[in-house]
Motif scaffolding. Structure first.
Motif, PDB file in Angstrom:
ATOM      1  N   ALA A   1       0.828  -1.203   0.000  1.00  0.00           N
ATOM      2  CA  ALA A   1       0.000   0.000   0.000  1.00  0.00           C
ATOM      3  C   ALA A   1       0.865   1.256   0.000  1.00  0.00           C
ATOM      4  O   ALA A   1       0.544   2.246  -0.672  1.00  0.00           O
ATOM      5  N   THR A   2       1.966   1.220   0.738  1.00  0.00           N
ATOM      6  CA  THR A   2       2.876   2.371   0.778  1.00  0.00           C
ATOM      7  C   THR A   2       3.473   2.632  -0.594  1.00  0.00           C
ATOM      8  O   THR A   2       3.559   3.781  -1.049  1.00  0.00           O
ATOM      9  N   PHE A   3       3.883   1.572  -1.271  1.00  0.00           N
ATOM     10  CA  PHE A   3       4.424   1.710  -2.628  1.00  0.00           C
ATOM     11  C   PHE A   3       3.371   2.313  -3.560  1.00  0.00           C
ATOM     12  O   PHE A   3       3.686   3.202  -4.374  1.00  0.00           O
ATOM     13  N   LEU A   4       2.124   1.865  -3.442  1.00  0.00           N
ATOM     14  CA  LEU A   4       1.061   2.383  -4.307  1.00  0.00           C
ATOM     15  C   LEU A   4       0.779   3.856  -4.021  1.00  0.00           C
ATOM     16  O   LEU A   4       0.505   4.636  -4.943  1.00  0.00           O
ATOM     17  N   CYS A   5       0.840   4.250  -2.747  1.00  0.00           N
ATOM     18  CA  CYS A   5       0.621   5.656  -2.400  1.00  0.00           C
ATOM     19  C   CYS A   5       1.721   6.524  -2.995  1.00  0.00           C
ATOM     20  O   CYS A   5       1.453   7.611  -3.523  1.00  0.00           O
ATOM     21  N   CYS A   6       2.962   6.048  -2.929  1.00  0.00           N
ATOM     22  CA  CYS A   6       4.069   6.783  -3.546  1.00  0.00           C
ATOM     23  C   CYS A   6       3.894   6.851  -5.058  1.00  0.00           C
ATOM     24  O   CYS A   6       4.221   7.868  -5.690  1.00  0.00           O
ATOM     25  N   ALA A   7       3.362   5.782  -5.633  1.00  0.00           N
ATOM     26  CA  ALA A   7       3.113   5.773  -7.076  1.00  0.00           C
ATOM     27  C   ALA A   7       2.052   6.804  -7.449  1.00  0.00           C
ATOM     28  O   ALA A   7       2.138   7.459  -8.502  1.00  0.00           O
ATOM     29  N   MET A   8       1.044   6.977  -6.586  1.00  0.00           N
ATOM     30  CA  MET A   8       0.016   7.995  -6.843  1.00  0.00           C
ATOM     31  C   MET A   8       0.621   9.389  -6.788  1.00  0.00           C
ATOM     32  O   MET A   8       0.274  10.268  -7.591  1.00  0.00           O
ATOM     33  N   VAL A   9       1.530   9.617  -5.829  1.00  0.00           N
ATOM     34  CA  VAL A   9       2.204  10.911  -5.756  1.00  0.00           C
ATOM     35  C   VAL A   9       3.042  11.121  -7.016  1.00  0.00           C
ATOM     36  O   VAL A   9       3.080  12.217  -7.580  1.00  0.00           O
ATOM     37  N   PHE A  10       3.690  10.059  -7.475  1.00  0.00           N
ATOM     38  CA  PHE A  10       4.483  10.148  -8.705  1.00  0.00           C
ATOM     39  C   PHE A  10       3.590  10.546  -9.886  1.00  0.00           C
ATOM     40  O   PHE A  10       3.987  11.353 -10.739  1.00  0.00           O
ATOM     41  N   ALA A  11       2.393   9.977  -9.935  1.00  0.00           N
ATOM     42  CA  ALA A  11       1.470  10.314 -11.022  1.00  0.00           C
ATOM     43  C   ALA A  11       1.101  11.797 -10.981  1.00  0.00           C
ATOM     44  O   ALA A  11       1.006  12.464 -12.020  1.00  0.00           O
ATOM     45  N   VAL A  12       0.902  12.309  -9.764  1.00  0.00           N
ATOM     46  CA  VAL A  12       0.611  13.734  -9.615  1.00  0.00           C
ATOM     47  C   VAL A  12       1.806  14.562 -10.080  1.00  0.00           C
ATOM     48  O   VAL A  12       1.666  15.553 -10.798  1.00  0.00           O
ATOM     49  N   MET A  13       2.996  14.132  -9.656  1.00  0.00           N
ATOM     50  CA  MET A  13       4.206  14.860 -10.033  1.00  0.00           C
ATOM     51  C   MET A  13       4.466  14.795 -11.536  1.00  0.00           C
ATOM     52  O   MET A  13       5.062  15.706 -12.114  1.00  0.00           O
ATOM     53  N   ASN A  14       4.016  13.751 -12.155  1.00  0.00           N
ATOM     54  CA  ASN A  14       4.173  13.622 -13.606  1.00  0.00           C
ATOM     55  C   ASN A  14       3.393  14.717 -14.323  1.00  0.00           C
ATOM     56  O   ASN A  14       3.846  15.261 -15.337  1.00  0.00           O
ATOM     57  N   SER A  15       2.230  15.037 -13.785  1.00  0.00           N
ATOM     58  CA  SER A  15       1.449  16.128 -14.382  1.00  0.00           C
ATOM     59  C   SER A  15       2.071  17.482 -14.058  1.00  0.00           C
ATOM     60  O   SER A  15       2.048  18.401 -14.877  1.00  0.00           O
ATOM     61  N   VAL A  16       2.656  17.600 -12.852  1.00  0.00           N
ATOM     62  CA  VAL A  16       3.306  18.855 -12.466  1.00  0.00           C
ATOM     63  C   VAL A  16       4.533  19.103 -13.332  1.00  0.00           C
ATOM     64  O   VAL A  16       4.790  20.224 -13.765  1.00  0.00           O
ATOM     65  N   SER A  17       5.322  18.045 -13.578  1.00  0.00           N
ATOM     66  CA  SER A  17       6.547  18.203 -14.367  1.00  0.00           C
ATOM     67  C   SER A  17       6.256  18.568 -15.807  1.00  0.00           C
ATOM     68  O   SER A  17       7.132  19.061 -16.517  1.00  0.00           O
ATOM     69  N   GLY A  18       5.015  18.351 -16.242  1.00  0.00           N
ATOM     70  CA  GLY A  18       4.651  18.719 -17.599  1.00  0.00           C
ATOM     71  C   GLY A  18       4.310  20.181 -17.740  1.00  0.00           C
ATOM     72  O   GLY A  18       4.101  20.673 -18.848  1.00  0.00           O
ATOM     73  N   ASN A  19       4.252  20.887 -16.580  1.00  0.00           N
ATOM     74  CA  ASN A  19       3.987  22.320 -16.616  1.00  0.00           C
ATOM     75  C   ASN A  19       5.151  23.057 -17.280  1.00  0.00           C
ATOM     76  O   ASN A  19       6.308  22.753 -17.041  1.00  0.00           O
ATOM     77  N   GLU A  20       4.853  24.012 -18.083  1.00  0.00           N
ATOM     78  CA  GLU A  20       5.894  24.710 -18.844  1.00  0.00           C
ATOM     79  C   GLU A  20       6.896  25.437 -17.952  1.00  0.00           C
ATOM     80  O   GLU A  20       8.040  25.652 -18.329  1.00  0.00           O
TER      81      GLU A  20
END
Length: 313
Positions: A75-94
């Protein structure tokens, strides 16, 4: 320049609830991790649990512990993966040139910190540490045993759960992941320190069902479960305030993890017991507790300060 909120407050609430639900819910998904009780009712002396029946599964059973260690780690790994998914959208910001892995590591606090934040909790526990010193139970004293106090305690299955896996996974999920999404939503420091830990406190409420069954399913057992749950919710929430402050102030998840491990090993302070064992040192024990509390208040803002902390700045 006005900071940009990458998440709405509602999204942060939803994600925080999802993290908590994933963590607690993980121990109920697997049949091996779930507890099972008979309908046995018993009137027992206060403080005594009933004998375990053959077909029951209690939380300290080796198979249950193993299954739960796997469950919360996943579950901890999955929660970190969800944060990574959020950060993936943030890193796409110009306006942001960082990559998703870099943002995830930094926001979750997998960065080093100085030694001082790790010493704050021992200062608070100066009184209990002095009590252990008087009772000669500190490492290498007369009543301390490497085999019993380290090998049998820390590295047993229950010890691995209480002192290693639970503190690490809980701090990553309830501190790093939860505070990261609130930080991305530009939540205030006060809200992050004093409101987000309530999620951590609420995550322990499910222990009431375990207590109610183990202590006989009687009105006395219900009372014990309610009182214990209220105490645990209060204690874990207050502890969460402290660890949230540490995480935000240092920008690292390691000081909260170390504090969590240290507090689990020390347990709840018991000045009354220590005084009863060494009444000749009553005043000294009280003074040690007072010095520890006042010292904690003094060093907390000073020793936790970390220049450039992402979350505090």
């Amino acid at each position: 320049m006005t900071p940009t909120a990458f998440l709405s407050t509602t999204s942060a609430h939803v994600l925080a609830a999802l993290f908590a639900t994933s963590y607690v819910g993980s121990i109920y998904i697997s049949k091996n991790a779930r507890l099972s009780f008979s309908n046995t009712r018993a009137r027992l002396d206060y403080g005594y649990a009933r004998p375990k029946e053959r077909d029951e599964r209690w939380r300290d059973d080796p198979d249950v512990i193993r299954a739960r260690l796997v469950a919360v780690s996943t579950a901890t790994f999955l929660c970190c993966a969800m944060v990574f998914a959020v950060m993936n959208s943030v890193s796409g910001n110009e306006t942001d040139q960082s990559t998703a892995p870099q943002l995830t590591v930094v926001h979750l606090g997998f960065t080093s910190s100085s030694i001082l934040p790790h010493l704050i909790t021992p200062v608070l526990f100066l009184g209990p540490l002095y009590g252990h010193f008087l009772l000669e139970t500190l490492p290498f004293q007369k009543h301390w045993s490497f085999e019993e106090d380290v090998l049998s305690s820390l590295f047993s299955l229950a010890g691995m759960r209480n002192y290693i896996v639970a503190p690490i996974t809980e701090e990553i999920v309830f501190r790093a992941c939860v505070l990261t999404v609130y930080n991305l939503a530009l939540a205030s420091r006060t809200r992050m320190i004093f409101l987000s830990p309530l999620v951590f406190g609420a995550a322990h409420i499910h222990h009431a069902w375990d207590t109610y069954n183990r202590y006989g399913r009687s009105p006395a057992a219900l009372k014990r479960a309610v009182i214990g749950t209220v105490f645990q919710f209060t204690y874990t929430s207050i502890f969460g305030f402290y660890c949230s402050y540490l995480f935000l102030r240092t920008g690292s998840v390691y000081p909260p993890i170390v504090a969590h491990i240290f507090c689990n090993i020390m347990g709840v302070p018991q000045p009354g017991y220590e005084i009863s064992q060494r009444p000749d040192r009553r005043l000294a024990i009280i003074v040690a507790y007072l010095i520890g509390i006042s010292g904690f208040v003094f060093v907390l803002p000073r020793w936790s300060y970390t220049q450039g902390s992402l979350h505090w700045n």
